[in-house]
Design a protein around this motif. Sequence first.
Motif, short mmCIF file in Angstrom:
data_model
loop_
_atom_site.label_atom_id
_atom_site.label_comp_id
_atom_site.label_asym_id
_atom_site.label_seq_id
_atom_site.Cartn_x
_atom_site.Cartn_y
_atom_site.Cartn_z
N VAL A 118 -14.37 -6.35 9.28
CA VAL A 118 -14.40 -5.32 8.22
C VAL A 118 -13.06 -4.62 8.10
CG1 VAL A 118 -16.87 -4.96 8.57
CG2 VAL A 118 -15.24 -3.42 9.70
N MET A 142 -27.39 5.10 4.42
CA MET A 142 -27.97 3.78 4.16
C MET A 142 -28.98 3.81 3.00
SD MET A 142 -28.47 2.63 8.14
CE MET A 142 -28.56 0.85 7.97
N MET A 158 -31.75 -1.12 3.34
CA MET A 158 -30.71 -0.29 2.69
C MET A 158 -30.97 -0.28 1.19
SD MET A 158 -26.97 -0.60 4.45
CE MET A 158 -26.97 -2.19 5.25
N VAL A 214 -26.04 2.74 -1.66
CA VAL A 214 -25.12 2.80 -0.52
C VAL A 214 -23.70 2.54 -1.04
CG1 VAL A 214 -24.60 1.83 1.74
CG2 VAL A 214 -26.97 1.87 0.92
N PRO A 255 -20.23 0.96 -1.34
CA PRO A 255 -19.91 -0.44 -0.98
C PRO A 255 -19.22 -0.57 0.39
CG PRO A 255 -19.41 -0.05 -3.29
CD PRO A 255 -19.79 1.29 -2.70
N ARG A 256 -18.29 0.31 0.69
CA ARG A 256 -17.62 0.19 2.00
C ARG A 256 -18.61 0.48 3.14
NH1 ARG A 256 -14.16 -2.30 5.36
NH2 ARG A 256 -13.25 -0.86 6.87
N ASN A 257 -19.49 1.46 2.96
CA ASN A 257 -20.50 1.74 4.00
C ASN A 257 -21.44 0.55 4.17
OD1 ASN A 257 -19.45 4.26 4.46
ND2 ASN A 257 -20.96 5.35 3.20
N ARG A 258 -21.80 -0.08 3.06
CA ARG A 258 -22.68 -1.24 3.16
C ARG A 258 -21.99 -2.37 3.93
NH1 ARG A 258 -27.20 -2.58 0.22
NH2 ARG A 258 -26.69 -1.08 -1.40
N GLN A 259 -20.73 -2.57 3.64
CA GLN A 259 -19.99 -3.63 4.32
C GLN A 259 -19.91 -3.36 5.82
OE1 GLN A 259 -15.74 -3.67 3.68
NE2 GLN A 259 -15.63 -5.90 3.95
N VAL A 260 -19.49 -2.13 6.18
CA VAL A 260 -19.28 -1.81 7.59
C VAL A 260 -20.61 -1.78 8.34
CG1 VAL A 260 -18.50 0.00 9.19
CG2 VAL A 260 -17.12 -0.57 7.17
N LEU A 261 -21.62 -1.13 7.77
CA LEU A 261 -22.91 -1.01 8.48
C LEU A 261 -23.60 -2.37 8.59
CD1 LEU A 261 -24.05 2.36 6.93
CD2 LEU A 261 -23.62 1.94 9.36
N ALA A 291 -22.18 -5.35 8.79
CA ALA A 291 -21.50 -6.12 9.83
C ALA A 291 -21.79 -5.55 11.21
CB ALA A 291 -19.99 -6.13 9.56
#
Lengths: 312, 312
Positions: A59, A233, B33, B37, B39-45, B47
């Motif tokens: 990421v 989330m 989710m 959310v 987009p960056r939070n979705r990506q990080v969370l 992963a």
Amino acid sequence: MTLPENTGISNAAQAPQSSRFDPSFTQHVLDTMGPNVEPRNRQVLSAFIRHLHDFSREVELTIDEWMASVQFVNELGRIYTESNKTRNESHRICDILGLETLVDEITHKIISDTGVDPTSSAILGPFWSPHAPFRENGGTIIQNPAPTGRVCLMHGVVSDLVTGKPVPNAVFDIWQASSNGKYDFQDPDNQTPNNLRGKFRADENGKYWFYCYHPTAYSLPTDGPSHQLLQMMDRHPMRPAHIHIMVTHAEYKGCTTQLYPKDDPWLSTDTVFAVKDDLVVDFKPLKGDDKAELELEYNVILAPKDYKGKVF
Amino acid sequence: MTLPENTGISNAAQAPQSSRFDPSFTQHVLDTMGPNVEPRNRQVLSAFIRHLHDFSREVELTIDEWMASVQFVNELGRIYTESNKTRNESHRICDILGLETLVDEITHKIISDTGVDPTSSAILGPFWSPHAPFRENGGTIIQNPAPTGRVCLMHGVVSDLVTGKPVPNAVFDIWQASSNGKYDFQDPDNQTPNNLRGKFRADENGKYWFYCYHPTAYSLPTDGPSHQLLQMMDRHPMRPAHIHIMVTHAEYKGCTTQLYPKDDPWLSTDTVFAVKDDLVVDFKPLKGDDKAELELEYNVILAPKDYKGKVF
């Protein structure tokens, strides 16, 4: 770097690490471990470090994001400390991420080779008490009646996975929130200690029976870091209504689990992911018993202590 | 399940998940989710959750191990809280696992396309102060002389990665521990605030010069969770001797880094993994200056603020 989202499997094989990062770094960190590391610690820590690094590269985690995470972790411990260890937000964060349910599966799942499955496990949660009193079959765990509580006669048989025979003297420990969604610990104004808690001993036919409440859905606390994470989330904080049980016997593997009414609206999105098909139950109207308006029959199947099941 | 150890890459591709675990569980957690959310939070969370689950299945993490980890996290926050936020063991744990150095690389690494590399970044660490005073070139940061300190004349040029020309007015901020291995914050009995700290402004030729100490190796604290983790990993708690510098200029990307004497015994096993080849330096005997016995020349190369380098 663009990541495929929601594939449900690790991206490690799909997303090669960006070549601008030192490819030997993770190995270097692992290589500093000395020869005297316990084998299990080496296995767990090596895998943890590899996944932590792979995640960060995948990421492209920034310094600011990492520092915010450090502050978040410190805040979890602050709440635990300042609540005198009664509020464990670290535990809740794990639940929200599915970790406690996953680790419960890893630790307790038994794949049967008999054609019959043992009762599924579900997480213990933070509200079990070692001090619940023994009560007599036919008794009640309702010590402080609640105005909106719907009384239920719960009963069933504890049986052996392999022989199908009853398990006399199995201990059936039950705990539940009251109809306001609170456990005795959380609600000292309305509930005395051990309200809605009790242990029952199965009779010579493996049968148990007692009165409890139809359970009530409730929200996780909405004023702390676990709720911040849920909001990040875009998730609700609700647990489906549930009854906790822990069934034990000296000659069997214990079973800690939870039972859920089949019409609960939160079953498929349980905040802590503890619902499994065989734990969804049907509360039925009860007639002819002036102590209860509902009935729940639930039979528990225990695996013998030395039972291995299918080996993988 | 047997894991290959120390391969340095994720095992996800090599070790298929044991088929006794629900293969849809991780996807189910991700699917809760909601649509709102970031987009960056979705990506990080996403992963993070995938790696957390993959790690747990890979090592078959047990309930007891997980609960011990929750307690460990709570203990980190307790120390931070009870030390009034002066002792950040969560930060140290990340350093010991290589995470701060990795995230520093991810955030700051520049791959040059000029044939010359900019000065490498290294972690800020917990001892930088925003309050260090400006001092004149030729001055000293030694306000409280230490009996065993070896005085060094440090000097060099700050130059531009692209043009090779000097960068006048670059700010050269330096901080270091005293010869007892302690920073001013940690050693109020022997050091006044801003001892061994100072900012110098490069002259019209990009040159800076001042007096400091040859740095001294020191140990991380040995009485807390970070030391427990080091012991579990059979690792020493030493940082190699180092001088911290932060070089900034409005028109350049700032460079925060550390310099290490080439003869330090802890270079290859630095507890926080912050050593890089171009940061290892040679302190030379100095003659003809009665203020110092050693000399260190270190030239810093900064990338212009809009410099992109190689794009990956």
